[in-house]
Design an enzyme around this catalytic site. Structure first.
Site, PDB file in Angstrom:
ATOM      1  N   HIS A  68      15.983  -1.633  -1.903  1.00 37.95           N
ATOM      2  CA  HIS A  68      14.957  -1.016  -2.760  1.00 37.95           C
ATOM      3  C   HIS A  68      15.175  -1.420  -4.228  1.00 37.95           C
ATOM      4  O   HIS A  68      15.185  -0.572  -5.121  1.00 37.95           O
ATOM      5  CB  HIS A  68      14.973   0.507  -2.623  1.00 37.95           C
ATOM      6  CG  HIS A  68      13.630   1.129  -2.888  1.00 37.95           C
ATOM      7  ND1 HIS A  68      13.112   2.133  -2.105  1.00 37.95           N
ATOM      8  CD2 HIS A  68      12.709   0.897  -3.850  1.00 37.95           C
ATOM      9  CE1 HIS A  68      11.927   2.499  -2.568  1.00 37.95           C
ATOM     10  NE2 HIS A  68      11.659   1.748  -3.632  1.00 37.95           N
ATOM     11  N   CYS A  96       0.835  -1.202   0.000  1.00 40.40           N
ATOM     12  CA  CYS A  96       0.000   0.000   0.000  1.00 40.40           C
ATOM     13  C   CYS A  96       0.870   1.253   0.000  1.00 40.40           C
ATOM     14  O   CYS A  96       2.047   1.207   0.372  1.00 40.40           O
ATOM     15  CB  CYS A  96      -0.932   0.004   1.207  1.00 40.40           C
ATOM     16  SG  CYS A  96      -0.134  -0.346   2.782  1.00 40.40           S
ATOM     17  N   PRO A  97       0.309   2.385  -0.423  1.00 41.20           N
ATOM     18  CA  PRO A  97       1.090   3.631  -0.441  1.00 41.20           C
ATOM     19  C   PRO A  97       1.307   4.164   0.966  1.00 41.20           C
ATOM     20  O   PRO A  97       0.588   3.803   1.912  1.00 41.20           O
ATOM     21  CB  PRO A  97       0.211   4.575  -1.269  1.00 41.20           C
ATOM     22  CG  PRO A  97      -1.177   4.060  -1.057  1.00 41.20           C
ATOM     23  CD  PRO A  97      -1.052   2.567  -0.957  1.00 41.20           C
ATOM     24  N   SER A  99       7.010  -2.076  -0.167  1.00 38.27           N
ATOM     25  CA  SER A  99       6.231  -0.905  -0.561  1.00 38.27           C
ATOM     26  C   SER A  99       6.926   0.391  -0.169  1.00 38.27           C
ATOM     27  O   SER A  99       7.655   0.978  -0.960  1.00 38.27           O
ATOM     28  CB  SER A  99       4.830  -0.988   0.054  1.00 38.27           C
ATOM     29  OG  SER A  99       4.001   0.017  -0.465  1.00 38.27           O
ATOM     30  N   ARG A 100       6.722   0.872   1.038  1.00 41.91           N
ATOM     31  CA  ARG A 100       7.373   2.072   1.542  1.00 41.91           C
ATOM     32  C   ARG A 100       7.800   1.832   2.981  1.00 41.91           C
ATOM     33  O   ARG A 100       7.054   1.273   3.789  1.00 41.91           O
ATOM     34  CB  ARG A 100       6.437   3.293   1.467  1.00 41.91           C
ATOM     35  CG  ARG A 100       6.238   3.848   0.064  1.00 41.91           C
ATOM     36  CD  ARG A 100       7.523   4.475  -0.463  1.00 41.91           C
ATOM     37  NE  ARG A 100       7.381   5.069  -1.780  1.00 41.91           N
ATOM     38  CZ  ARG A 100       7.641   4.458  -2.929  1.00 41.91           C
ATOM     39  NH1 ARG A 100       8.062   3.194  -2.907  1.00 41.91           N
ATOM     40  NH2 ARG A 100       7.509   5.084  -4.076  1.00 41.91           N
ATOM     41  N   GLU A 120      15.755   5.164   4.757  1.00 48.21           N
ATOM     42  CA  GLU A 120      16.645   4.669   3.706  1.00 48.21           C
ATOM     43  C   GLU A 120      17.323   5.770   2.899  1.00 48.21           C
ATOM     44  O   GLU A 120      18.284   5.514   2.173  1.00 48.21           O
ATOM     45  CB  GLU A 120      15.868   3.764   2.740  1.00 48.21           C
ATOM     46  CG  GLU A 120      14.873   4.489   1.862  1.00 48.21           C
ATOM     47  CD  GLU A 120      14.158   3.541   0.897  1.00 48.21           C
ATOM     48  OE1 GLU A 120      14.185   3.811  -0.310  1.00 48.21           O
ATOM     49  OE2 GLU A 120      13.586   2.542   1.356  1.00 48.21           O
TER      50      GLU A 120
END
Length: 328
Positions: free
Chosen positions: A293, A203-204, A231-232, A261
């Site tokens: 990533h 999900c964002p 995702s994030r 990160e």
């Protein structure tokens, strides 16, 4: 139109130049932030990536420098103040979809590597150690996997997991007909946390999803749960996850993203002392696997990102937009 491409690596140059026909692209390796703003001078447009920081102050300075458009070459946009961009009259575009299978397949790679301990087996064999003690895994077939977020990447992940014979639970404010057709079942977040043996985030990052994985949600999970995030980074409260690892509530952790990160990922720091103590603490756990990533990093995805970015630049140059790629 003169375009400044920030956070540019060689693979960015290769893919963007191959897709480019109309623009003067100038590549800047540095990330865009308050300190590097002077590098954006003399450009008409800037092209940025996930760890460039475009807060209100940066946006206002870009406006003064004459920037007319910001092209994100990624899907997420949590690193840009869209309200400030709108106030300053700067249009913003992104790449809403690029080979969702790339991230979905990397998710599976993390699951399989953690489960079957492939990274440890590889190192053992290199050293002539052929013992399989300590490498015991489990069958994915029949396992219950929780998918949080059923956009394109989430659905692509569901498709893979159903093919492996997994039972899939999912939750999302907007239900996907395709996810249901594939056999996934929508449940409440609480039910997903309680019943899933593997939980994967797709999900964002928004104010509502920030630190959605925290002490309270971890307490609801099964003992020994596998947690995956491609995702994030900000979806996870890293300190809470470390506590979950120490109590063995979390039995496996696979990360392709990390909430801090920006100072680490996409850089070669092999000859430097890493100053992030939280990240270093994560690395001490034998059941944690971290990649930098790279979930998006396939030939097909880079090609699609470059082509969509060039299309967005063309629309911006013409003063046009579309409702899918343009955020402002």
């Amino acid at each position: 139109m003169k375009v400044g491409v920030f956070s540019a690596k060689q693979y960015d140059k290769d893919s963007l130049l191959q897709a480019n026909q109309d623009f003067d692209l100038q590549f800047i390796e540095a990330r865009l932030n308050r300190q590097t703003l002077p590098l954006a001078a003399d450009f008409d447009v800037i092209c940025v990536f996930v760890n460039d920081q475009l807060d209100k102050e940066v946006i206002q300075q870009l406006k003064q420098q004459g920037i007319r458009h910001i092209a994100l070459r990624c899907a997420g946009f949590n690193n840009i103040d869209l309200d400030a961009a709108k106030e300053c009259g700067i249009s913003v575009s992104r790449v809403p979809a690029y080979s969702p299978e790339a991230v979905a397949e990397h998710t599976l790679a993390l699951i399989l590597t953690l489960n079957r301990k492939l990274h440890k087996a590889y190192n053992r064999i290199k050293e002539g150690n052929f013992s399989i003690e300590g490498l015991l895994g489990f069958n994915l077939h029949g396992r219950t996997v929780g998918i949080i977020g059923t956009g394109r990447i989430g659905v692509a992940t569901i498709r893979i997991l159903k093919g492996l014979g997994c039972s899939v639970l999912c939750c999302d404010p907007v239900e996907s007909e395709e996810a249901v057709t594939l056999g996934a079942r929508y449940v409440t977040p609480e039910q997903l946390m309680c019943e899933s043996e593997i939980i994967s985030l797709h999900c964002p990052l928004t104010p509502q999803t920030h630190h959605m994985i925290n002490d309270a949600s971890i307490a609801q999970m099964k003992d020994g749960v596998m947690l995956i995030n491609t995702s994030r980074g900000g979806l996870i409260d890293t300190s809470a996850v470390i506590r979950g690892l120490k109590t063995e509530k979390i039995g496996y952790l696979g990360l392709d993203v990390y909430e801090m990160e920006g100072d680490l990922f996409f850089e070669d720091l092999s000859s430097e002392i890493i100053q992030d103590d939280v990240f270093l603490r994560l690395l001490t756990f034998p059941n944690v696997l971290i990649t930098g990533h790279q979930g998006f990093f396939t030939q097909q995805a880079l090609k699609q990102i470059a082509e969509t970015t060039m299309r967005n630049l063309t629309l911006a140059a013409r003063g046009e937009r579309d409702e899918v790629s343009f955020l402002v």
